[in-house]
Write an enzyme that holds these catalytic residues in place. Sequence first.
Site, PDB file in Angstrom:
ATOM      1  N   ARG A   1     -86.971 115.536 -53.873  1.00  0.00           N
ATOM      2  CA  ARG A   1     -85.881 114.545 -53.814  1.00  0.00           C
ATOM      3  C   ARG A   1     -84.925 114.869 -52.673  1.00  0.00           C
ATOM      4  NH1 ARG A   1     -84.099 115.180 -59.821  1.00  0.00           N
ATOM      5  NH2 ARG A   1     -82.205 114.050 -59.234  1.00  0.00           N
TER       6      ARG A   1
ATOM      7  N   ARG B   1     -77.175 120.460 -65.490  1.00  0.00           N
ATOM      8  CA  ARG B   1     -77.374 119.209 -66.233  1.00  0.00           C
ATOM      9  C   ARG B   1     -78.533 119.375 -67.220  1.00  0.00           C
ATOM     10  NH1 ARG B   1     -77.960 113.919 -62.736  1.00  0.00           N
ATOM     11  NH2 ARG B   1     -79.966 114.820 -62.154  1.00  0.00           N
TER      12      ARG B   1
ATOM     13  N   ARG C   1     -80.798 103.159 -50.533  1.00  0.00           N
ATOM     14  CA  ARG C   1     -81.236 104.532 -50.330  1.00  0.00           C
ATOM     15  C   ARG C   1     -82.058 104.675 -49.055  1.00  0.00           C
ATOM     16  NH1 ARG C   1     -81.188 106.755 -55.654  1.00  0.00           N
ATOM     17  NH2 ARG C   1     -81.841 108.917 -55.665  1.00  0.00           N
TER      18      ARG C   1
ATOM     19  N   LYS D   1     -72.589 111.008 -58.020  1.00  0.00           N
ATOM     20  CA  LYS D   1     -72.507 109.543 -57.939  1.00  0.00           C
ATOM     21  C   LYS D   1     -72.393 108.941 -59.335  1.00  0.00           C
ATOM     22  CE  LYS D   1     -76.596 109.163 -55.949  1.00  0.00           C
ATOM     23  NZ  LYS D   1     -77.038 110.588 -55.923  1.00  0.00           N
TER      24      LYS D   1
ATOM     25  N   ARG E   1     -84.603 114.667 -67.817  1.00  0.00           N
ATOM     26  CA  ARG E   1     -85.263 113.749 -66.884  1.00  0.00           C
ATOM     27  C   ARG E   1     -86.536 114.382 -66.331  1.00  0.00           C
ATOM     28  NH1 ARG E   1     -80.801 111.419 -62.720  1.00  0.00           N
ATOM     29  NH2 ARG E   1     -82.565 111.689 -61.314  1.00  0.00           N
TER      30      ARG E   1
HETATM   31  P1  AP5 Z   1     -74.408 113.353 -61.360  1.00  0.00           P
HETATM   32  O1  AP5 Z   1     -73.168 112.544 -61.418  1.00  0.00           O
HETATM   33  O2  AP5 Z   1     -75.447 113.140 -62.415  1.00  0.00           O
HETATM   34  O3  AP5 Z   1     -75.049 113.258 -59.893  1.00  0.00           O
HETATM   35  P2  AP5 Z   1     -75.825 112.081 -59.219  1.00  0.00           P
HETATM   36  O4  AP5 Z   1     -75.383 112.041 -57.782  1.00  0.00           O
HETATM   37  O5  AP5 Z   1     -75.709 110.816 -59.994  1.00  0.00           O
HETATM   38  O6  AP5 Z   1     -77.296 112.720 -59.296  1.00  0.00           O
HETATM   39  P3  AP5 Z   1     -78.702 112.159 -59.711  1.00  0.00           P
HETATM   40  O7  AP5 Z   1     -79.575 113.369 -59.873  1.00  0.00           O
HETATM   41  O8  AP5 Z   1     -78.637 111.199 -60.836  1.00  0.00           O
HETATM   42  O9  AP5 Z   1     -79.056 111.414 -58.373  1.00  0.00           O
HETATM   43  P4  AP5 Z   1     -80.384 110.926 -57.836  1.00  0.00           P
HETATM   44  O10 AP5 Z   1     -79.913 110.140 -56.672  1.00  0.00           O
HETATM   45  O11 AP5 Z   1     -81.381 111.994 -57.549  1.00  0.00           O
HETATM   46  O12 AP5 Z   1     -81.031 110.130 -59.067  1.00  0.00           O
HETATM   47  P5  AP5 Z   1     -81.266 108.596 -59.365  1.00  0.00           P
HETATM   48  O13 AP5 Z   1     -81.253 108.430 -60.829  1.00  0.00           O
HETATM   49  O14 AP5 Z   1     -80.386 107.741 -58.533  1.00  0.00           O
HETATM   50  O15 AP5 Z   1     -73.972 114.890 -61.333  1.00  0.00           O
HETATM   51  C1  AP5 Z   1     -74.928 115.929 -61.392  1.00  0.00           C
HETATM   52  C2  AP5 Z   1     -74.350 117.104 -62.217  1.00  0.00           C
HETATM   53  O16 AP5 Z   1     -73.233 117.648 -61.516  1.00  0.00           O
HETATM   54  C3  AP5 Z   1     -73.844 116.685 -63.602  1.00  0.00           C
HETATM   55  O17 AP5 Z   1     -74.162 117.691 -64.525  1.00  0.00           O
HETATM   56  C4  AP5 Z   1     -72.318 116.564 -63.402  1.00  0.00           C
HETATM   57  O18 AP5 Z   1     -71.619 116.849 -64.577  1.00  0.00           O
HETATM   58  C5  AP5 Z   1     -72.058 117.598 -62.321  1.00  0.00           C
HETATM   59  N1  AP5 Z   1     -70.960 117.209 -61.423  1.00  0.00           N
HETATM   60  C6  AP5 Z   1     -70.678 115.967 -60.939  1.00  0.00           C
HETATM   61  N2  AP5 Z   1     -69.597 116.000 -60.130  1.00  0.00           N
HETATM   62  C7  AP5 Z   1     -69.190 117.306 -60.094  1.00  0.00           C
HETATM   63  C8  AP5 Z   1     -68.121 117.977 -59.413  1.00  0.00           C
HETATM   64  N3  AP5 Z   1     -67.253 117.323 -58.605  1.00  0.00           N
HETATM   65  N4  AP5 Z   1     -68.012 119.319 -59.598  1.00  0.00           N
HETATM   66  C9  AP5 Z   1     -68.887 119.992 -60.384  1.00  0.00           C
HETATM   67  N5  AP5 Z   1     -69.913 119.407 -61.071  1.00  0.00           N
HETATM   68  C10 AP5 Z   1     -70.063 118.072 -60.911  1.00  0.00           C
HETATM   69  O19 AP5 Z   1     -82.763 108.393 -58.796  1.00  0.00           O
HETATM   70  C11 AP5 Z   1     -83.886 108.986 -59.433  1.00  0.00           C
HETATM   71  C12 AP5 Z   1     -85.180 108.491 -58.786  1.00  0.00           C
HETATM   72  O20 AP5 Z   1     -85.285 107.060 -58.968  1.00  0.00           O
HETATM   73  C13 AP5 Z   1     -85.313 108.695 -57.272  1.00  0.00           C
HETATM   74  O21 AP5 Z   1     -85.782 110.000 -56.939  1.00  0.00           O
HETATM   75  C14 AP5 Z   1     -86.333 107.602 -56.921  1.00  0.00           C
HETATM   76  O22 AP5 Z   1     -87.646 107.958 -57.275  1.00  0.00           O
HETATM   77  C15 AP5 Z   1     -85.890 106.443 -57.813  1.00  0.00           C
HETATM   78  N6  AP5 Z   1     -84.882 105.574 -57.173  1.00  0.00           N
HETATM   79  C16 AP5 Z   1     -83.606 105.350 -57.591  1.00  0.00           C
HETATM   80  N7  AP5 Z   1     -82.985 104.505 -56.775  1.00  0.00           N
HETATM   81  C17 AP5 Z   1     -83.880 104.192 -55.792  1.00  0.00           C
HETATM   82  C18 AP5 Z   1     -83.802 103.371 -54.637  1.00  0.00           C
HETATM   83  N8  AP5 Z   1     -82.673 102.705 -54.322  1.00  0.00           N
HETATM   84  N9  AP5 Z   1     -84.895 103.295 -53.850  1.00  0.00           N
HETATM   85  C19 AP5 Z   1     -86.040 103.942 -54.148  1.00  0.00           C
HETATM   86  N10 AP5 Z   1     -86.176 104.734 -55.236  1.00  0.00           N
HETATM   87  C20 AP5 Z   1     -85.095 104.862 -56.044  1.00  0.00           C
END
Ligand code: AP5
Length: 198
Positions: free
Chosen positions: A150, A127, A88, A13, A139
Site C-alpha cells: 500500500r 490499529r 487516489r 484521514k 482488515r
Molecule cells: P486512520 O484514521 O485509520 O488512517 P487512514 O489515513 O484513514 O488510514 P487507512 O489505513 O484507512 O488508509 P488507506 O488509505 O490505506 O485505506 P482505505 O480504506 O482508504 O488512522 C490510522 C491509525 O492511526 C488509527 O489507529 C488512528 O487512531 C491513529 N491516528 C490517527 N491520527 C493520529 C494522530 N494524529 N496521532 C496518532 N495516531 C493517530 O483503502 C483501502 C484499500 O481500498 C486500498 O489499498 C485500495 O485497494 C482500495 N481503495 C480505496 N480507495 C481507492 C481508490 N480511490 N482507488 C483505488 N483503490 C482504492
Amino acid sequence: MRLIFLGPPGAGKGTQAKLLTEAYGIPQLSTGDMLRAAVAEQSDVGKRAKAVMDAGQLVSDEIVNEIVSDKIDSPECAKGFILDGYPRTVPQAVALARILEAKGLKLDAVIELKVDENALVRRIENRVTETLAAGGKVRSDDNPEAVKKRLVEYREKTAPLSDHYASTGQLQTVDGMAPVETVTAEINRILASASAAA
Ligand code: AP5
C-alpha cells in the site's frame, strides 16, 4: 462543505473525517469503506475488488469513479461530503473534476495530512492491536506484506496528487504527526477560511 483528504495509509484521514462528520453534519465518503462493504456483500464490484485490495493494490479508476459519482447524488450528500481515500490517482482527480462540474458542484478544500512513513507502520500495527482488543475483525490488508505494498502504491500513484492539487491552487497541508486534536484544530482553521472566502 465539500472536501478531500489526501495522505498515505494510516495518516489519519478516516480519524479526521469521522470527527468532521459529527461537527459539520456531512457524510464521510470513504472509498475504502465502500469497497469493504461491497466485498462483505459479495456484490459484483466486491468480487472484483477483493483480491486487489488484499494485495494492497489499487482498485481500477473506473470502479471507484462510478461508486463516488453515484454516492454524491444521494440525498445525504446534499449539504456536502468528505472524500476520504478518493481521489487516489491523477486520472481519478481529473474524473472527479468532471463529475463535479457536470453536477454543478465545487470543492471547498483539498487537505493533505503530512506524516513520517515510519510512524505509519506503527499506527497501523496499533490499529490492529486495538481492533483485536475490542473483539473486532482486523482488515485483511492490515498485515505487513499488504501495508508495504500500500505504501509503494501510495508513493507511485497517489503522492503525485499533491503536485496536481498544488498546480490547481487548491492544496493545503497539515502536520499529521501532531496529536489528533491539534490536527483537527488546524483543519477547522482551513475550513473556516474556505467558508469565509466562498
Ligand atoms: P486512520 O484514521 O485509520 O488512517 P487512514 O489515513 O484513514 O488510514 P487507512 O489505513 O484507512 O488508509 P488507506 O488509505 O490505506 O485505506 P482505505 O480504506 O482508504 O488512522 C490510522 C491509525 O492511526 C488509527 O489507529 C488512528 O487512531 C491513529 N491516528 C490517527 N491520527 C493520529 C494522530 N494524529 N496521532 C496518532 N495516531 C493517530 O483503502 C483501502 C484499500 O481500498 C486500498 O489499498 C485500495 O485497494 C482500495 N481503495 C480505496 N480507495 C481507492 C481508490 N480511490 N482507488 C483505488 N483503490 C482504492
